[in-house]
Design an enzyme around this catalytic site. Structure first.
Site, PDB file in Angstrom:
ATOM      1  N   HIS A 153       1.192  -1.120  -0.260  1.00  0.00           N
ATOM      2  CA  HIS A 153      -0.055  -0.265   0.343  1.00  0.00           C
ATOM      3  C   HIS A 153       0.621   1.245  -0.040  1.00  0.00           C
ATOM      4  O   HIS A 153       1.383   1.766   1.326  1.00  0.00           O
ATOM      5  CB  HIS A 153      -1.063  -0.036   1.081  1.00  0.00           C
ATOM      6  CG  HIS A 153      -1.482   1.362   1.648  1.00  0.00           C
ATOM      7  ND1 HIS A 153      -2.814   1.605   0.275  1.00  0.00           N
ATOM      8  CD2 HIS A 153      -1.833   2.058   2.053  1.00  0.00           C
ATOM      9  CE1 HIS A 153      -3.301   2.706   0.844  1.00  0.00           C
ATOM     10  NE2 HIS A 153      -3.026   3.142   1.994  1.00  0.00           N
ATOM     11  N   ASP A 195       1.392   5.198  -0.099  1.00  0.00           N
ATOM     12  CA  ASP A 195       0.164   6.385  -0.691  1.00  0.00           C
ATOM     13  C   ASP A 195       0.738   7.644  -1.061  1.00  0.00           C
ATOM     14  O   ASP A 195       2.452   7.240  -1.101  1.00  0.00           O
ATOM     15  CB  ASP A 195       0.254   6.881   0.808  1.00  0.00           C
ATOM     16  CG  ASP A 195      -0.081   6.211   2.599  1.00  0.00           C
ATOM     17  OD1 ASP A 195      -1.698   6.097   1.681  1.00  0.00           O
ATOM     18  OD2 ASP A 195       0.441   5.470   3.121  1.00  0.00           O
ATOM     19  N   ASP A 221      -8.095   2.567   2.417  1.00  0.00           N
ATOM     20  CA  ASP A 221      -7.693   2.671   3.110  1.00  0.00           C
ATOM     21  C   ASP A 221      -8.555   3.479   3.558  1.00  0.00           C
ATOM     22  O   ASP A 221      -8.133   3.956   4.114  1.00  0.00           O
ATOM     23  CB  ASP A 221      -5.643   2.940   2.989  1.00  0.00           C
ATOM     24  CG  ASP A 221      -5.461   3.825   4.263  1.00  0.00           C
ATOM     25  OD1 ASP A 221      -5.632   2.992   5.279  1.00  0.00           O
ATOM     26  OD2 ASP A 221      -4.180   4.219   4.147  1.00  0.00           O
ATOM     27  N   HIS A 238      -5.731  10.212  -0.761  1.00  0.00           N
ATOM     28  CA  HIS A 238      -6.914   9.404   0.432  1.00  0.00           C
ATOM     29  C   HIS A 238      -6.114  10.352   2.142  1.00  0.00           C
ATOM     30  O   HIS A 238      -6.585  10.696   3.294  1.00  0.00           O
ATOM     31  CB  HIS A 238      -7.231   8.516   0.750  1.00  0.00           C
ATOM     32  CG  HIS A 238      -6.609   7.074   0.749  1.00  0.00           C
ATOM     33  ND1 HIS A 238      -6.105   6.793   0.366  1.00  0.00           N
ATOM     34  CD2 HIS A 238      -5.280   6.965   1.727  1.00  0.00           C
ATOM     35  CE1 HIS A 238      -5.064   5.666   0.899  1.00  0.00           C
ATOM     36  NE2 HIS A 238      -4.469   5.931   1.952  1.00  0.00           N
TER      37      HIS A 238
END
Length: 989
Positions: free
Chosen positions: A56, A58, A180, A430
């Protein structure tokens, strides 16, 4: 007629034949086995455990996008995306059974561009064989609460287009993957369904909701994400992952983890295979008890993992080997490398019925007192800047199309829109527009948007030069909201060009900072325009500080044609009338032809609002309050308020002032009541001539913290409307959802936070209503709000907090800048409309649309060239009110991407909720449409080739999608909430 029909048919054929390979990318090897065909075999009589190796990544959070990609600033967080991709590809090549999924195209794009041709070919082979699979595929994994649907569609289109052009059909994701984001919006599910995804997986949902779903075996469900689109158009299979997006406890083998590796040499004292296998089997069997099929999924990875992929894969290989070896002894557990799409395929093959959900997954809480509703408002200045940037980008895209190649190379140099598109796409992440990033990362997002807009300004200037036949230098004033524009402050004569990005004409109030006392304004036809000069308010002088020095503002109304511009000339008068004066008193009322607003003579606060057309009136008081943010020091919980979490210390906010000092300005163009509540809160109540909405321009900050209290500032509207504890909010700017206090539609809520637990995202509007009246509030950015009391609506405007909320960002939300070292000052607008409930949507949807896509002003100094074209529309005629031109952007040379949407829900309006037919050939004024083909929402598949899994809900109904036939390829009909996407071949006229 026969000849014309033949010409049209040939044009369609030309488009289809000439561009079919373009949106679908390069030809795919016929021997490829990507997608569902690449899945490993499962075993029908066993529990199949699908291991999904993933990372994951970001797109900015604790570090900037660049720092994350390169692995810089590892003192903040050890993470380097380029090394993750290097390592994963290397390890996939060592074992054909291995799988990996990748999500964030923004990072993959950067990595791909730096690879050698041989490495690119190697990666193509991995993709073609399904060993490396893309999921989600957008430029980023967007936030779902604070993003506007138009920007989400754009960023998804950008990412998916790159994958299509690079890998062909094998690069197209089958699964949406939002592991997420902090709560999930219904509109996102609707968009994903219309983009062709077969399913959607996420990791976060309310802890009470999860408990309920585990008991009911409803962690996998069918989400019906629209009440207007006929099923299954917006139906999306949705799965809730078992461990958020982390591995099961004890099974993390990344370099960032501390779990022991599998030690499988039986001669060693610390041999642990039996222990690992036993613990794994226990976890797998326990997980299977809360899911419906004999297939379960395990996410084997987490934040920025797999930088040394050998650690993960070596241990996963062993885990699969040793667990499956027990099958020879009667074990009924089968472990395999898998992907979300392979797991989804097995759920589809199960041929079960699934629980149906029609609401959304907000608000999200991960414990009794931990509601993630603060980020709905966190970093309100960045949220506004992102919204303005979206409007500017749409203008940039449109003018690039309307002006043709002259937009990119013209008198002002080389212009381009791609930098702005990438900056806006990154801003949807996000941890970007959500406001949940570190301060230096927020600064980087803003810098990227500013850089993109500078490049778009060149394109816009070139376009307007080509369309107007004038190469006069154009000036942009990006600080008009604080009355700063050096040109208008100093020039005696100038022109204002107003570009309208909407496909219908708009009337817009222009306010320009000036130092003269009287001006003459004339429109494109030379007619005089009523204008007034009013003094700059003390609040504006305070917030702009030394960035501008105008003493007055010139105010006048402009009319802008659809998808076009109009030019207004402004001249300083030598002996004109003096500026309007301010009267320091409480006014009785202000009104125009549509609205009347009264004020309490004792307090100076609003007291009523009346619609003069419909002869309705409501009591309305409005004031400002602040919640004392929890510092975590209380008996119930140690959870403080922070960037993510809203947790007030009390359910009763502090009122900032019972009264407001007021000044009144009344002219023929605008009437204002300027209210001052405290040194850090002020407001202008403003009513323009001809407006159906009352404007509240609020200015809040710097929030004082010398009392050591964090503050969360709200404005609250208290009315005589009988709401029965119900209010309504939009979902990502589109469909409206019903909200009820202390209630969740699909599970029984145990409320522990009476304020934060009743806050919802407001992306563009919210309203309260009863049988007689509806009060709608349109916001200029995403904000959080709720209806805590009957007849009340509160909206959070600004937050300044002194403690971190322990959700990873590791710093308090305490924004300052070099301009505001004592705390950030934020200014914004709310628009209020009062209507009868059955017809209110006809007003508030159009008002909200104008707030999202506002006119762009450009300025030229001195006299205009007499040959200048002062007015232009890119459309042959305005579109009907129900139809919105959502996208008009250059796709490739003579190809243009067009999206048209019906912007009303099926139940909203007797008039506007009817189907509307639009002629594509009669649409544009500067170009002829010679070919058309329809695509899915994300423009990565031909519409007629899009196939999705069919899922059965646990209801008696059997939804059947109604099919509608257009009159012709050129005459397209839009039905409520329908977005249709077209690739057009065009020829400039």
């Amino acid at each position: 007629m026969a000849a014309e029909a033949l010409r049209l048919a040939a044009a369609v054929l030309l488009l289809l034949c000439g561009t079919l390979s373009f949106p679908l990318g390069p030809e795919t090897n016929p021997a490829t086995t990507c997608g569902y065909e690449s899945c490993h075999a499962t075993k029908a009589n066993m529990l199949n455990v699908h291991l999904v190796p993933h990372t994951h990544d970001d797109v900015g959070w604790l570090k900037t996008v660049d720092q994350y990609y390169y692995g810089d600033r590892n003192d903040i967080q050890h993470a380097g995306v380029q090394y993750i991709l290097d390592s994963v590809v290397d390890q996939l090549l060592k074992n054909p059974d291995r799988r990996f999924i990748y999500v964030e195209t923004a990072f993959f794009y950067r990595w791909w561009k730096r690879q050698s041709p041989s490495m690119q070919q190697t990666v193509r082979q991995l993709v073609d064989e399904g060993r490396l699979e893309f999921v989600n595929g957008g430029w980023c994994m967007s936030d779902e609460a604070t993003t506007h649907y138009s920007a989400v569609i754009d960023q998804m289109t950008m990412g998916l287009r790159f994958l299509n052009e690079t890998f062909g059909a094998c690069g197209r994701p089958r699964v949406a993957w939002h592991i997420d984001p902090f709560g999930h919006a219904r509109e996102h599910a609707s968009m994903f369904a219309q983009m062709g995804y077969d399913g959607f997986f996420f990791g976060r949902l309310d802890y009470q909701d999860r408990t309920h779903r585990m008991v009911q075996l409803e962690q996998e469900l069918l989400w019906r994400a629209s009440d207007s689109l006929p099923p299954p158009t917006a139906d999306l299979f949705t799965g809730i992952l078992p461990n958020g997006y982390n591995p099961p406890e004890g099974f993390c083998w990344d370099q960032s983890c501390d779990d022991p590796p599998i030690r499988d040499d039986p001669d060693l004292e610390d041999y642990n295979v039996n222990d690992v296998v036993s613990r794994f089997l226990g976890i797998a069997k326990a997980q299977a008890t809360v899911y419906k099929t004999n297939h379960i999924i395990m996410t084997m990875g987490s934040d920025f993992q797999y930088e040394n992929a050998n650690l993960w894969y070596k241990n996963l290989d062993k885990l699969i080997l040793y667990v499956n070896a027990l099958q020879a002894n009667g074990s009924k557990v089968n472990v395999l490398y898998s992907t979300p799409s392979c797991y989804l395929q097995e759920l589809h093959r199960a041929n079960l019925t699934w629980a149906l959900k029609t609401d959304d997954f907000f608000p999200y809480a991960d414990s009794d007192h931990d509601f993630w509703t603060g980020y709905f408002t966190s970093r309100p200045a960045l949220k506004r800047y992102e919204r303005i940037s979206n409007s500017n980008l749409q203008t940039c895209n449109q003018l690039e199309v309307l002006a043709g190649p002259a937009s990119r190379t013209g008198p002002f140099g080389e212009g381009e829109s791609q930098t702005m598109k990438k900056a806006m796409a990154v801003a949807q992440h996000h941890d970007a527009v959500s406001g949940t990033e570190k301060q230096h990362v927020a600064n980087d997002y803003a810098r990227r948007l500013a850089n993109g807009w500078q490049r778009c300004q060149v394109l816009v200037s070139n376009s307007l030069a080509a369309l107007s036949a004038s190469s006069a230098k154009r000036i942009y004033c990006d600080n008009l909201n604080i009355s700063v524009c050096p040109l208008t402050e100093s020039s005696r004569k100038f022109a204002v060009t107003v570009y309208n990005p909407l496909a219908r004409p708009v009337s817009w109030a222009v306010r320009l900072p000036v130092n003269g006392s009287a001006y003459a304004v004339s429109d494109a036809k030379g007619a005089a325009v009523d204008c007034q000069v009013v003094p700059v308010s003390a609040a504006t002088r305070g917030v702009r500080r030394n960035r501008g020095f105008a003493v007055n503002e010139l105010v006048f109304q402009v009319q802008a044609p659809p998808l076009g511009y109009s030019t207004y000339s402004v001249s300083l008068l030598q002996n004109g009338p003096p500026p309007a004066s301010m009267k320091p008193r409480h006014p009785a009322a202000i009104q125009n032809e549509y609205l009347r607003v009264t004020f309490d003579p004792d307090t100076g606060l609003l007291s009523s609002l009346a619609n003069l057309e419909t002869k309705q009136s409501i009591k309305l008081t409005q004031n400002f309050y602040w919640y004392n943010a929890s510092d975590g020091n209380n008996t119930e919980s140690n959870q403080p308020s922070g960037a993510y979490i809203f947790r007030p210390n009390s359910s009763t906010p502090f009122i900032i002032s019972q009264t407001a000092k007021t000044e009144t300005v009344q002219t023929s163009v605008v009437q204002e009541v300027r209210q001052w509540f405290s040194p850090w809160v002020s407001q202008v109540v403003r009513l323009y001539a001809g407006s159906r909405a009352l404007e509240l321009e609020w200015t809040v900050g710097p929030l004082p913290i010398d009392d050591s209290l964090g503050k969360e500032v709200i404005t609250r509207l208290d009315t005589s409307i009988q709401t029965a504890e119900v209010f309504y909010t939009d979902s990502n700017g589109r469909e409206v959802l019903r909200r009820k206090k202390d209630f969740r539609p699909t599970w029984t809520l145990k409320q522990s936070e009476p304020i934060a637990g009743n806050y919802y995202p407001i992306n563009s509007r919210a309203f309260i209503k009863d049988d007689a009246d509806q009060l709608t509030v349109v916001t200029d950015r995403s904000q959080g709000g709720g209806s805590i009391h009957n007849g009340s609506l509160e909206i959070m405007l600004h937050r300044r907090l002194l403690y971190d909320d322990v959700r990873g960002v590791a710093e308090p939300l305490n924004e300052t800048s070099h301009i505001f070292p004592d705390g950030l000052v934020v200014r914004g607008r709310l628009l209020l409309s009062l209507e009868r409930p059955p017809v209110a949507a006809d007003t508030h949807r159009l008002i909200a649309q104008e707030m999202v896509l506002q006119p762009l002003l450009t300025f030229t100094d001195g006299d205009l060239n007499p040959n200048t074209r002062l007015e232009f529309s890119g459309l042959q005629a305005a579109l009907p009110p129900a139809v919105h031109l959502l996208t008009l952007t250059q796709w490739d040379q003579d190809l243009v991407l067009l999206r048209l949407e019906h912007q009303f829900q099926s139940w909203e309006s007797k008039v506007s909720s009817q189907p509307v037919t639009v002629s594509l050939q009669k649409l544009f004024s500067t170009m002829e449409v010679v070919g058309v083909s329809e695509m899915n929402l994300s423009a990565n598949q031909w519409k007629d080739e899009m196939r999705r899994f069919a899922w059965a809900p646990q209801t008696d109904e059997t939804p059947v999608l109604k099919t509608f036939q257009d009159i012709s390829p050129w005459e397209v009909t839009l039905r409520p909430m329908e977005i249709r996407t077209f690739l057009l071949r065009v020829v400039l006229r």
